[in-house]
Design a protein around this motif. Structure first.
Motif, PDB file in Angstrom:
ATOM      1  N   VAL A   1       0.864  -1.267  -0.032  1.00 36.80           N
ATOM      2  CA  VAL A   1      -0.060  -0.016  -0.032  1.00 36.80           C
ATOM      3  C   VAL A   1       0.976   1.254   0.196  1.00 36.80           C
ATOM      4  O   VAL A   1       0.526   2.411  -0.855  1.00 36.80           O
ATOM      5  CB  VAL A   1      -1.078   0.098   1.229  1.00 36.80           C
ATOM      6  CG1 VAL A   1      -1.646   1.422   1.309  1.00 36.80           C
ATOM      7  CG2 VAL A   1      -1.977  -1.105   0.967  1.00 36.80           C
ATOM      8  N   THR A   2       2.033   1.245   0.701  1.00 33.03           N
ATOM      9  CA  THR A   2       2.828   2.488   0.804  1.00 33.03           C
ATOM     10  C   THR A   2       4.125   2.079   0.492  1.00 33.03           C
ATOM     11  O   THR A   2       5.282   2.707   0.958  1.00 33.03           O
ATOM     12  CB  THR A   2       2.834   2.817   2.081  1.00 33.03           C
ATOM     13  OG1 THR A   2       3.398   1.771   3.049  1.00 33.03           O
ATOM     14  CG2 THR A   2       1.745   3.411   2.842  1.00 33.03           C
ATOM     15  N   THR A   3       4.489   1.212  -0.660  1.00 30.50           N
ATOM     16  CA  THR A   3       5.713   0.940  -1.307  1.00 30.50           C
ATOM     17  C   THR A   3       5.886   1.447  -2.533  1.00 30.50           C
ATOM     18  O   THR A   3       5.153   1.526  -3.267  1.00 30.50           O
ATOM     19  CB  THR A   3       5.650  -0.588  -1.208  1.00 30.50           C
ATOM     20  OG1 THR A   3       5.570  -1.380  -0.062  1.00 30.50           O
ATOM     21  CG2 THR A   3       7.209  -1.125  -1.806  1.00 30.50           C
ATOM     22  N   LYS A   4       7.233   2.081  -2.657  1.00 30.35           N
ATOM     23  CA  LYS A   4       7.540   2.667  -3.871  1.00 30.35           C
ATOM     24  C   LYS A   4       7.833   1.948  -4.715  1.00 30.35           C
ATOM     25  O   LYS A   4       8.719   0.793  -4.542  1.00 30.35           O
ATOM     26  CB  LYS A   4       8.841   3.731  -3.531  1.00 30.35           C
ATOM     27  CG  LYS A   4       8.442   4.960  -2.697  1.00 30.35           C
ATOM     28  CD  LYS A   4       9.590   5.952  -2.748  1.00 30.35           C
ATOM     29  CE  LYS A   4       9.509   7.002  -2.305  1.00 30.35           C
ATOM     30  NZ  LYS A   4      10.666   8.039  -2.344  1.00 30.35           N
ATOM     31  N   THR A   5       7.365   1.991  -5.952  1.00 29.86           N
ATOM     32  CA  THR A   5       7.669   0.958  -7.024  1.00 29.86           C
ATOM     33  C   THR A   5       8.674   1.481  -8.228  1.00 29.86           C
ATOM     34  O   THR A   5       9.239   0.888  -8.957  1.00 29.86           O
ATOM     35  CB  THR A   5       6.268   0.451  -7.648  1.00 29.86           C
ATOM     36  OG1 THR A   5       5.701   1.853  -8.285  1.00 29.86           O
ATOM     37  CG2 THR A   5       5.403  -0.341  -6.695  1.00 29.86           C
ATOM     38  N   ASP A   6       8.934   2.884  -8.191  1.00 27.20           N
ATOM     39  CA  ASP A   6       9.720   3.435  -9.156  1.00 27.20           C
ATOM     40  C   ASP A   6      10.999   3.259  -8.729  1.00 27.20           C
ATOM     41  O   ASP A   6      11.573   3.083  -7.519  1.00 27.20           O
ATOM     42  CB  ASP A   6       9.346   5.051  -9.189  1.00 27.20           C
ATOM     43  CG  ASP A   6       9.622   5.608  -7.965  1.00 27.20           C
ATOM     44  OD1 ASP A   6       9.123   5.255  -6.941  1.00 27.20           O
ATOM     45  OD2 ASP A   6      10.151   6.893  -8.103  1.00 27.20           O
ATOM     46  N   VAL A   7      11.868   3.031  -9.627  1.00 23.46           N
ATOM     47  CA  VAL A   7      13.255   2.884  -9.538  1.00 23.46           C
ATOM     48  C   VAL A   7      13.885   4.164 -10.154  1.00 23.46           C
ATOM     49  O   VAL A   7      13.996   4.366 -11.261  1.00 23.46           O
ATOM     50  CB  VAL A   7      14.168   1.506 -10.337  1.00 23.46           C
ATOM     51  CG1 VAL A   7      15.376   1.672 -10.139  1.00 23.46           C
ATOM     52  CG2 VAL A   7      13.364   0.290  -9.581  1.00 23.46           C
ATOM     53  N   GLU A   8      14.718   4.809  -9.335  1.00 23.18           N
ATOM     54  CA  GLU A   8      15.479   5.944  -9.595  1.00 23.18           C
ATOM     55  C   GLU A   8      16.881   6.048 -10.365  1.00 23.18           C
ATOM     56  O   GLU A   8      17.610   4.854  -9.965  1.00 23.18           O
ATOM     57  CB  GLU A   8      15.736   6.843  -8.431  1.00 23.18           C
ATOM     58  CG  GLU A   8      16.318   8.546  -8.773  1.00 23.18           C
ATOM     59  CD  GLU A   8      16.307   9.158  -7.544  1.00 23.18           C
ATOM     60  OE1 GLU A   8      16.472  10.392  -7.342  1.00 23.18           O
ATOM     61  OE2 GLU A   8      16.550   8.488  -6.553  1.00 23.18           O
ATOM     62  N   GLU A   9      16.874   6.356 -11.418  1.00 23.99           N
ATOM     63  CA  GLU A   9      18.052   6.148 -12.382  1.00 23.99           C
ATOM     64  C   GLU A   9      18.773   7.695 -12.464  1.00 23.99           C
ATOM     65  O   GLU A   9      18.225   8.798 -12.527  1.00 23.99           O
ATOM     66  CB  GLU A   9      17.631   5.871 -13.775  1.00 23.99           C
ATOM     67  CG  GLU A   9      17.072   4.250 -14.083  1.00 23.99           C
ATOM     68  CD  GLU A   9      16.684   3.835 -15.436  1.00 23.99           C
ATOM     69  OE1 GLU A   9      17.026   4.772 -16.265  1.00 23.99           O
ATOM     70  OE2 GLU A   9      16.306   2.806 -15.363  1.00 23.99           O
ATOM     71  N   LEU A  10      20.114   7.435 -12.479  1.00 20.86           N
ATOM     72  CA  LEU A  10      21.029   8.637 -12.617  1.00 20.86           C
ATOM     73  C   LEU A  10      21.292   9.110 -13.981  1.00 20.86           C
ATOM     74  O   LEU A  10      21.526   8.354 -15.253  1.00 20.86           O
ATOM     75  CB  LEU A  10      22.617   8.250 -12.063  1.00 20.86           C
ATOM     76  CG  LEU A  10      23.415   9.310 -12.176  1.00 20.86           C
ATOM     77  CD1 LEU A  10      23.267  10.622 -11.459  1.00 20.86           C
ATOM     78  CD2 LEU A  10      24.805   8.980 -11.836  1.00 20.86           C
ATOM     79  N   THR A  11      20.657  10.494 -14.299  1.00 26.05           N
ATOM     80  CA  THR A  11      20.812  10.889 -15.765  1.00 26.05           C
ATOM     81  C   THR A  11      21.893  11.574 -15.946  1.00 26.05           C
ATOM     82  O   THR A  11      22.661  12.043 -14.806  1.00 26.05           O
ATOM     83  CB  THR A  11      19.774  11.955 -15.609  1.00 26.05           C
ATOM     84  OG1 THR A  11      19.650  13.069 -14.863  1.00 26.05           O
ATOM     85  CG2 THR A  11      18.197  11.323 -15.400  1.00 26.05           C
TER      86      THR A  11
END
Length: 292
Positions: free
Chosen positions: A116-126
């Motif tokens: 319910v409160t879990t981040k699913t997006d993976v941050e990538e370095l631009t």
């Protein structure tokens, strides 16, 4: 010019909702001893960071840190509203079918359910963000280098003072050195005269005196020490790498000549001067460990 191995540098940079922080500090070390604390997003660039630090700072015990601060408003973990509604409908259906009472506190129940409160997006370095972070790293290293130069100027002033003192002490030996030769000769003659019924060859005595005095002669040691002092001054003003190590080697050679002078002195006044020179040199050796 001399640079110290001691230094500190700090820089910050802003990228969108992030604040990128960089800190780097350095202490003296024989070689490059680098430890890093890198934010997970930038770990893929660790080798590049290490290579740049090694090239820029050469040696020293170096601690490097880079971390990110995010805006709390944008960094809050989002609640998956669609999933909450799905859980809500499932619980109501099960309650109706089984007769199990519905929860009295729906929010606490639903928010504890999986994902319910879990981040699913993976941050990538631009490339854009890395360029900002790299500029901050360069700025921090630049501040540390400036700090090293300031400390190096203070070291050079200290070294110059100590070298001047050794030079003055070396010059003061000459007065006692001349008197020493005559004193040695007179002591030997007086000793022979006190032995009764002894006749000695004055020519042979002079030859022996010359041999003995030559063994105690410190002219070469004085000349070599003077050359080392001159070379030390010249090296302090050199541009380039490894000045600190070279100064350390020169200080070792200075110590050898001072020690030999002391062992040949055979006179209290000269030995006192040698002790003072050793004290000045010891202070140089202590501080030269901080020179880059």
């Amino acid at each position: 010019m001399i640079q110290s191995m001691t230094g500190f540098g700090k820089a910050t940079a802003a990228y969108k909702t992030k604040k990128i922080n960089v800190e780097i500090k350095s202490l003296n070390s024989k070689n490059l001893d680098l430890s890093t604390r890198i934010a997970p997003l930038y770990r893929e660039k660790e080798m590049e960071i290490r290579q740049y630090i090694a090239k820029s700072l050469e040696r020293g015990k170096i601690d490097f840190s880079i971390w990110i601060e995010k805006d709390a408003a944008t960094d809050a973990t989002p609640i998956n509203s669609a999933l909450v509604q799905n859980y809500y409908q499932q619980i109501k259906k099960i309650s109706a079918e089984t007769g199990i009472p519905e929860p009295t506190d729906w929010y606490s129940t639903l928010l504890r359910l999986p994902d319910v409160t879990t981040k699913t997006d993976v941050e990538e370095l631009t490339d854009e963000e890395w360029a900002v972070a790299k500029n901050a790293i360069c700025e921090a290293i630049g501040h540390l280098s400036d700090f090293r130069k300031q400390e190096g100027a203070a070291l050079q002033k200290k070294f110059t003072e100590k070298v001047d003192n050794i030079q003055a002490l070396l010059a003061s030996i000459e007065l006692y050195e001349k008197a020493r030769v005559e004193k040695i000769r007179q002591n030997i003659v007086n000793g022979l005269q006190q032995i009764p019924n002894v006749d000695y060859d004055k020519n042979r005595l002079e030859q022996e005196l010359i041999y003995y005095i030559e063994k105690l002669d410190i002219s070469e040691e004085k000349q070599r020490l003077a050359n080392h002092l001159k070379y030390f001054r010249e090296t302090m003003n050199e541009e380039g790498h490894g000045v600190g190590k070279k100064l350390g080697f020169i200080a070792q050679e200075m110590g050898r000549e001072i020690n030999t002078t002391g062992s040949k002195s055979n006179q209290a006044e000269m030995q006192n001067i040698v002790v003072k020179m050793k004290d000045e040199l010891e202070q140089i050796k202590e501080q030269v460990l901080n020179a880059l």
